[in-house]
Design a protein around this motif. Structure first.
Motif, PDB file in Angstrom:
ATOM      1  N   GLN A   1      49.108  27.123  45.783  1.00 12.71           N
ATOM      2  CA  GLN A   1      50.000  28.277  45.796  1.00 12.71           C
ATOM      3  C   GLN A   1      49.484  29.395  44.899  1.00 12.71           C
ATOM      4  O   GLN A   1      49.552  30.571  45.257  1.00 12.71           O
ATOM      5  CB  GLN A   1      51.409  27.835  45.398  1.00 12.71           C
ATOM      6  N   ALA A   2      48.939  29.025  43.749  1.00  8.78           N
ATOM      7  CA  ALA A   2      48.407  30.036  42.835  1.00  8.78           C
ATOM      8  C   ALA A   2      47.217  30.766  43.460  1.00  8.78           C
ATOM      9  O   ALA A   2      47.141  32.003  43.440  1.00  8.78           O
ATOM     10  CB  ALA A   2      47.990  29.385  41.518  1.00  8.78           C
TER      11      ALA A   2
ATOM     12  N   SER B   1      48.126  39.454  44.350  1.00 11.35           N
ATOM     13  CA  SER B   1      49.045  39.421  43.208  1.00 11.35           C
ATOM     14  C   SER B   1      48.343  38.945  41.942  1.00 11.35           C
ATOM     15  O   SER B   1      47.353  38.203  41.998  1.00 11.35           O
ATOM     16  CB  SER B   1      50.224  38.484  43.497  1.00 11.35           C
ATOM     17  N   ARG B   2      48.872  39.372  40.786  1.00  8.72           N
ATOM     18  CA  ARG B   2      48.463  38.796  39.504  1.00  8.72           C
ATOM     19  C   ARG B   2      49.148  37.448  39.372  1.00  8.72           C
ATOM     20  O   ARG B   2      50.359  37.343  39.545  1.00  8.72           O
ATOM     21  CB  ARG B   2      48.857  39.695  38.341  1.00  8.72           C
ATOM     22  N   VAL B   3      48.371  36.416  39.044  1.00  8.17           N
ATOM     23  CA  VAL B   3      48.896  35.054  39.053  1.00  8.17           C
ATOM     24  C   VAL B   3      48.466  34.322  37.791  1.00  8.17           C
ATOM     25  O   VAL B   3      47.312  34.399  37.366  1.00  8.17           O
ATOM     26  CB  VAL B   3      48.394  34.272  40.291  1.00  8.17           C
TER      27      VAL B   3
ATOM     28  N   LYS C   1      38.945  30.644  37.634  1.00  7.12           N
ATOM     29  CA  LYS C   1      38.360  31.883  37.111  1.00  7.12           C
ATOM     30  C   LYS C   1      37.806  32.732  38.249  1.00  7.12           C
ATOM     31  O   LYS C   1      37.999  33.948  38.281  1.00  7.12           O
ATOM     32  CB  LYS C   1      37.260  31.564  36.101  1.00  7.12           C
ATOM     33  N   THR C   2      37.102  32.094  39.178  1.00  6.60           N
ATOM     34  CA  THR C   2      36.524  32.851  40.293  1.00  6.60           C
ATOM     35  C   THR C   2      37.599  33.424  41.211  1.00  6.60           C
ATOM     36  O   THR C   2      37.348  34.391  41.927  1.00  6.60           O
ATOM     37  CB  THR C   2      35.567  31.975  41.128  1.00  6.60           C
ATOM     38  N   GLU C   3      38.798  32.835  41.178  1.00  4.53           N
ATOM     39  CA  GLU C   3      39.905  33.310  42.007  1.00  4.53           C
ATOM     40  C   GLU C   3      40.814  34.281  41.250  1.00  4.53           C
ATOM     41  O   GLU C   3      41.909  34.605  41.714  1.00  4.53           O
ATOM     42  CB  GLU C   3      40.732  32.126  42.518  1.00  4.53           C
ATOM     43  N   ASN C   4      40.365  34.726  40.083  1.00  2.56           N
ATOM     44  CA  ASN C   4      41.081  35.740  39.288  1.00  2.56           C
ATOM     45  C   ASN C   4      42.466  35.281  38.850  1.00  2.56           C
ATOM     46  O   ASN C   4      43.430  36.056  38.838  1.00  2.56           O
ATOM     47  CB  ASN C   4      41.199  37.054  40.071  1.00  2.56           C
ATOM     48  N   ILE C   5      42.565  34.022  38.460  1.00  5.16           N
ATOM     49  CA  ILE C   5      43.836  33.449  38.019  1.00  5.16           C
ATOM     50  C   ILE C   5      43.824  33.312  36.503  1.00  5.16           C
ATOM     51  O   ILE C   5      42.829  32.880  35.913  1.00  5.16           O
ATOM     52  CB  ILE C   5      44.078  32.087  38.693  1.00  5.16           C
ATOM     53  N   ASP C   6      44.929  33.660  35.880  1.00  3.16           N
ATOM     54  CA  ASP C   6      45.102  33.515  34.437  1.00  3.16           C
ATOM     55  C   ASP C   6      45.216  32.022  34.102  1.00  3.16           C
ATOM     56  O   ASP C   6      46.146  31.352  34.538  1.00  3.16           O
ATOM     57  CB  ASP C   6      46.375  34.260  34.007  1.00  3.16           C
TER      58      ASP C   6
END
Length: 297
Positions: free
Chosen positions: A42-43, A51-53, A73-78
């Motif tokens: 889901q993230a 979206s920012r996640v 990290k590669t998927e731009n997730i915090d």
């Protein structure tokens, strides 16, 4: 921002001609290993939609866990609230997929079961919360209780001992099997009545290729269809639906429109192998094709 409190698993996917019955041995045609787990799916899917996640999850101190962190990290997730658990393995899921795209799944929760209430105490910010039941119920309950925003519970697997969790939920999104397990009845309207007495806003039953049924506390029932596609693999379609629902609600679409878009994104996801959702550019292209087809009709 969307905050996902949930699980991470390595998905071991076995493509088979048919799902084995009890006592039966079948031969796998192909074997894949992918990133999975409902929380991670889901993230990632929400992040791919723009979206920012943030993900709040636990992994083991092993190669699978390290790979998960690098993947996020590669998927731009915090990943600032990801917890690394020593002496336990990262979660794994074993998925049989038949030639029609249907699946059965067995999950070893591993580190997911060791995510604690203390682990999420400083993590609950954002506009939308997405959570599921592949982690401990007390952790899910705390997340729902303390989050200030729209709270979506994907009740999978539908083994819910503490039903007070439902009263802390704005939107619950079971599939048909999970819905029946939650309400213990085959009577659709009565089951909806039971859930709507507890949840704050709506019940959305995902129906696969038939779309989704949206039921709200004011008595409205709306069957929202999904586009027809060539199904390759249904794995993760529910996760993609939930992610897209969160994304479009964060964009301040009304609930019915958000479900409509979530159906379309989930439909696109089942046209390829794996549990992760499509990227935004793929979705935009798919939506353009659907609009053209609708104009022709």
């Amino acid at each position: 921002m969307i905050t996902v409190v949930g699980s991470y698993n390595i998905d071991i996917i076995l493509k088979v001609n048919k799902i084995p019955e009890i006592g039966e041995t079948v031969i796998a045609d192909e074997v894949y290993m992918n990133h999975g787990g409902k929380g991670s799916n889901q993230a990632v899917s929400a992040s791919r939609l723009g979206s920012r996640v943030k993900i709040v999850a636990a992994v083991g101190n092993d190669n699978y866990g390290k790979n998960a962190i690098e993947f996020w990290k590669t998927e731009n997730i915090d990943i600032s609230d990801v917890k690394i658990k020593n002496n336990v393995s990262t979660g794994t899921a074993y998925i049989f997929v038949d030639k029609r795209g249907r699946n059965v799944i067995v999950v070893n929760r591993g580190a997911n079961y060791h995510l604690t209430e203390e682990d999420i105490s400083e993590s609950l910010d954002g506009n939308i919360l997405l959570t599921q039941l592949e982690i401990r119920e007390n952790v899910v309950k705390k997340a729902l209780k303390e989050f200030n925003g729209i709270r979506i519970l994907n009740p999978a697997p539908a083994v819910l001992k503490d039903t007070d969790i439902l009263s802390l939920t704005d939107i619950i999104t079971p599939n048909e099997i999970e819905f029946k397990e939650l309400v213990s009845t085959d009577d659709l309207e009565y089951g909806l009545h039971l859930l709507l007495k507890k949840v704050k806003r709506a019940v959305i039953i995902t129906l696969g290729e038939r779309g989704a049924l949206l039921a709200t506390k004011d008595g409205k029932r709306t069957l929202i269809p999904a586009p027809k596609v060539n199904v390759v693999d249904e794995t993760g379609a529910g996760d993609v639906f939930n992610a897209a629902l969160a994304v479009y609600l964060e964009k301040e679409y009304d609930l019915e429109t958000a479900v409509e878009y979530a159906n379309k994104v989930a439909a696109l996801s089942v046209t390829k192998i794996g549990a992760l959702g499509p990227k935004l550019e793929e979705v935009n292209k798919f939506l353009e094709e659907i609009n053209k087809d609708e104009e022709k009709d």
